[in-house]
Design an enzyme around this catalytic site. Structure first.
Site, PDB file in Angstrom:
ATOM      1  N   ASP A  72       0.858  -1.185   0.000  1.00 54.77           N
ATOM      2  CA  ASP A  72       0.000   0.000   0.000  1.00 54.77           C
ATOM      3  C   ASP A  72       0.893   1.235   0.000  1.00 54.77           C
ATOM      4  O   ASP A  72       2.063   1.175   0.376  1.00 54.77           O
ATOM      5  CB  ASP A  72      -0.908  -0.013   1.239  1.00 54.77           C
ATOM      6  CG  ASP A  72      -2.003   1.045   1.202  1.00 54.77           C
ATOM      7  OD1 ASP A  72      -2.262   1.605   0.119  1.00 54.77           O
ATOM      8  OD2 ASP A  72      -2.603   1.301   2.261  1.00 54.77           O
TER       9      ASP A  72
ATOM     10  N   PHE B  72      -5.044   4.535   0.404  1.00 57.63           N
ATOM     11  CA  PHE B  72      -6.103   3.639  -0.055  1.00 57.63           C
ATOM     12  C   PHE B  72      -5.753   2.899  -1.348  1.00 57.63           C
ATOM     13  O   PHE B  72      -6.566   2.805  -2.247  1.00 57.63           O
ATOM     14  CB  PHE B  72      -7.423   4.394  -0.240  1.00 57.63           C
ATOM     15  CG  PHE B  72      -7.706   5.431   0.808  1.00 57.63           C
ATOM     16  CD1 PHE B  72      -7.699   5.087   2.153  1.00 57.63           C
ATOM     17  CD2 PHE B  72      -7.967   6.740   0.477  1.00 57.63           C
ATOM     18  CE1 PHE B  72      -7.959   6.034   3.140  1.00 57.63           C
ATOM     19  CE2 PHE B  72      -8.222   7.703   1.443  1.00 57.63           C
ATOM     20  CZ  PHE B  72      -8.214   7.353   2.788  1.00 57.63           C
ATOM     21  N   HIS B  73      -4.542   2.342  -1.417  1.00 58.61           N
ATOM     22  CA  HIS B  73      -4.111   1.631  -2.624  1.00 58.61           C
ATOM     23  C   HIS B  73      -3.646   0.210  -2.325  1.00 58.61           C
ATOM     24  O   HIS B  73      -2.569  -0.200  -2.764  1.00 58.61           O
ATOM     25  CB  HIS B  73      -2.967   2.393  -3.309  1.00 58.61           C
ATOM     26  CG  HIS B  73      -3.332   3.726  -3.824  1.00 58.61           C
ATOM     27  ND1 HIS B  73      -2.382   4.682  -4.187  1.00 58.61           N
ATOM     28  CD2 HIS B  73      -4.534   4.298  -4.082  1.00 58.61           C
ATOM     29  CE1 HIS B  73      -2.991   5.768  -4.616  1.00 58.61           C
ATOM     30  NE2 HIS B  73      -4.295   5.558  -4.558  1.00 58.61           N
ATOM     31  N   PRO B  74      -4.402  -0.604  -1.592  1.00 59.69           N
ATOM     32  CA  PRO B  74      -3.933  -1.965  -1.325  1.00 59.69           C
ATOM     33  C   PRO B  74      -3.910  -2.812  -2.591  1.00 59.69           C
ATOM     34  O   PRO B  74      -4.844  -2.779  -3.389  1.00 59.69           O
ATOM     35  CB  PRO B  74      -4.963  -2.498  -0.325  1.00 59.69           C
ATOM     36  CG  PRO B  74      -6.208  -1.724  -0.609  1.00 59.69           C
ATOM     37  CD  PRO B  74      -5.732  -0.357  -1.002  1.00 59.69           C
TER      38      PRO B  74
END
Length: 533
Positions: free
Chosen positions: A295, A470-472
């Site tokens: 992330d 918010f980039h898993p």
């Protein structure tokens, strides 16, 4: 158990990837397609007004309301972890930034053995769905379902910050999506005339009337049905009952980087040791399921300014709020049309980095903590994140109850290089703020604060103020080794009739925002499914 029938394709997840798949796979009327979405529809006004992300994240109507575990690298803090819980998924609540990443990201995938996933391979799939304000060019598409526009608001202080970055050798750029996103520029956004443009709006809604496409909302998948080594359907809760649906050709798991591995594990597909601890019988051993979580961690530096208009002062008065509302109502422009970030900068943390490894999100607003009221004085936030973190975490179920949130452990700042880059990123942001172009605004540092000096103090402050962007990705990664979950066709290793198609398949995180890469992944996957040769 209610039998909902047989379909050629059962798509699990009506988010970004699922909407693309539903569109592409149902083009042929001979294909019967079922799309299952655990959340609801997107008929909520804050989904469509761009600034509404503030009211969609942290809202159980649109967000799964998950949290990470307490993170040692964040000094024991647990972070909220927004995930879209509605048609369109995260594309219905995210920051709307259109970003592909760098050519080197995808060439790196190819060099890891993922044939067919280099930059030259994926670029046509970005272009296919794009409807760019630029029109059709060698690098951009026109007429596609994924609308890309320019922002409809400008701030003088952000223009000055862009000039300041140029003083320190960061060039200005007019296109972050040509394969090299180095430089500074204003983000392009997934909007149409100042309104959010989600995957549901672009790909799903125009084809909802197709007789061969069935869409069920509030349908939470409990598991994948296996017959031997073949996936044959899914079981799911819908309308208060347990139901099943059979897949004559394939089950397509598109539930995202958190829920896709969770569904696999609830189905008995994963690391046998983890499944045993969770009380789930192991049916197919794949030790990489839920591992490799990556992330982007952003570090929010904040500077008070003078002689500048920012959102703080406008949003903290009744007349300012009324003016913004009226401006949006009449023209769909102004602050209510804003994405969370307007100005982007891609730079290098040190000269020995081959391509930019830092992404700035510069915003004409500030707050002590995300979600809290804006400061009553003018200020800007200069968030900066390490684009290529080396820290790796995991996402695993902890019991057989599908309603229990999985354990999300990103392990932020656990890698030594990530700690080094965190310190350098704060120092670089501070340096830019000393530029002549910003002198008239008399910037004063609020976060982490001028008293925070030295590597150890800066690193501790980064742990105190860092937060997810918010980039898993990566939890069902693509590859050929024994820890990979899917192959280059996105087929789950060792099983037939089952693919994973979402951000979880990324071997390494892309150097930018992740929504449009997921659109590309789904476009490419649909082609591979329909035309396997």
């Amino acid at each position: 158990m209610v039998d909902e029938g047989e379909y050629d394709f059962v798509i699990v997840g009506g988010g970004t990837a699922g909407c693309v798949l539903a569109n592409r796979l149902s083009v042929d009327p001979a294909n019967r397609v079922l799309l299952l979405e655990a959340g609801g529809n997107d008929r909520y006004h804050w989904v469509h007004i761009p600034v509404g992300y503030l009211y969609c994240m942290g809202n159980p109507r649109t967000d799964w309301m998950m949290k990470t575990v307490a993170e040692p690298g964040l000094n024991g803090r647990a972070l909220p972890y927004p995930r879209g819980r509605l048609l369109g998924g995260c594309s219905s609540i995210n920051g709307m930034i259109y970003m592909r990443g760098q050519a080197a990201d995808y060439d790196g995938w190819r060099q890891m053995g993922n044939t067919g996933w280099g930059w030259d391979d994926v670029l046509p799939w970005f272009i296919r769905s794009e409807d760019s304000f630029r029109g059709r060019t060698e690098l951009h598409g026109a007429g596609g379902e994924w609308k890309v526009s320019t922002a409809r608001v400008r701030w003088e202080i952000l223009e000055a910050f862009r000039d300041a970055a140029q003083e320190f050798g960061i060039p200005k750029s007019d296109d972050f999506n040509d394969g090299s996103n180095e430089g500074s520029g204003f983000f392009e956004v997934n909007q149409r005339r100042g309104v959010r443009w989600s995957a549901a709006k672009g790909f799903l809604k125009p084809v909802m009337g197709r007789p061969n496409l069935r869409v069920l909302t509030h349908a939470q998948v409990h598991g994948i049905t296996l017959e031997g080594r073949r996936a044959t359907g899914v079981s799911f809760a819908w309308r208060g009952e347990m139901s099943t649906a059979r897949a004559g050709r394939e089950v397509l798991l598109a539930a995202g980087a958190i829920h896709s591995p969770a569904i696999l594990e609830h189905s008995g597909i994963g690391d046998p040791e983890i499944l045993t601890r969770a009380g789930i019988p192991a049916r197919h051993a794949l030790t990489g399921v839920g591992a490799n979580l990556q992330d982007h961690l952003q570090i929010r530096t904040v500077f008070r300014v003078e002689n500048a208009k920012t959102l703080n002062t406008r949003a903290n008065s009744l007349t300012g709020k009324a003016g913004m509302a009226l401006q949006y109502l009449l023209t769909q422009s102004g602050p209510m049309s804003m994405a969370p970030s307007q100005l982007g900068i891609f730079s290098r943390s040190s000269p020995d980095v081959a391509t930019p490894d830092l992404e700035y999100h510069v915003q004409p607003l500030s707050t002590d903590r995300l979600g809290e009221p804006l400061h009553p004085f003018p200020a800007i936030t200069v968030s900066v994140c390490n684009l290529r973190p080396e820290s790796r975490g995991h996402c695993h179920v902890t019991g057989p109850d599908v309603k229990r949130q999985p354990e999300i452990r990103p392990n932020y700042l656990s890698a030594e290089r990530d700690r080094i880059v965190a310190v350098r990123s704060v120092e670089q942001a501070r340096q830019i703020m000393t530029a002549k172009s910003l002198a008239k605004y008399a910037p004063r540092e609020l976060l982490p604060g001028p008293a925070v000096q030295g590597d150890a103090a800066i690193l501790k402050a980064a742990g105190d103020i860092g937060t997810t962007i918010f980039h898993p990705v990566g939890t069902c990664r693509m590859g050929a080794d024994d820890r990979a979950v899917v192959d280059t066709q996105l087929r789950v290793h060792g099983l037939s009739g089952l693919r994973v198609i979402d951000a979880s398949i990324m071997p390494t995180i892309v150097s930018g925002n992740t929504a449009s890469p997921v659109v590309m992944i789904a476009e490419k996957a649909a082609q591979m499914i329909l035309h396997p040769d």
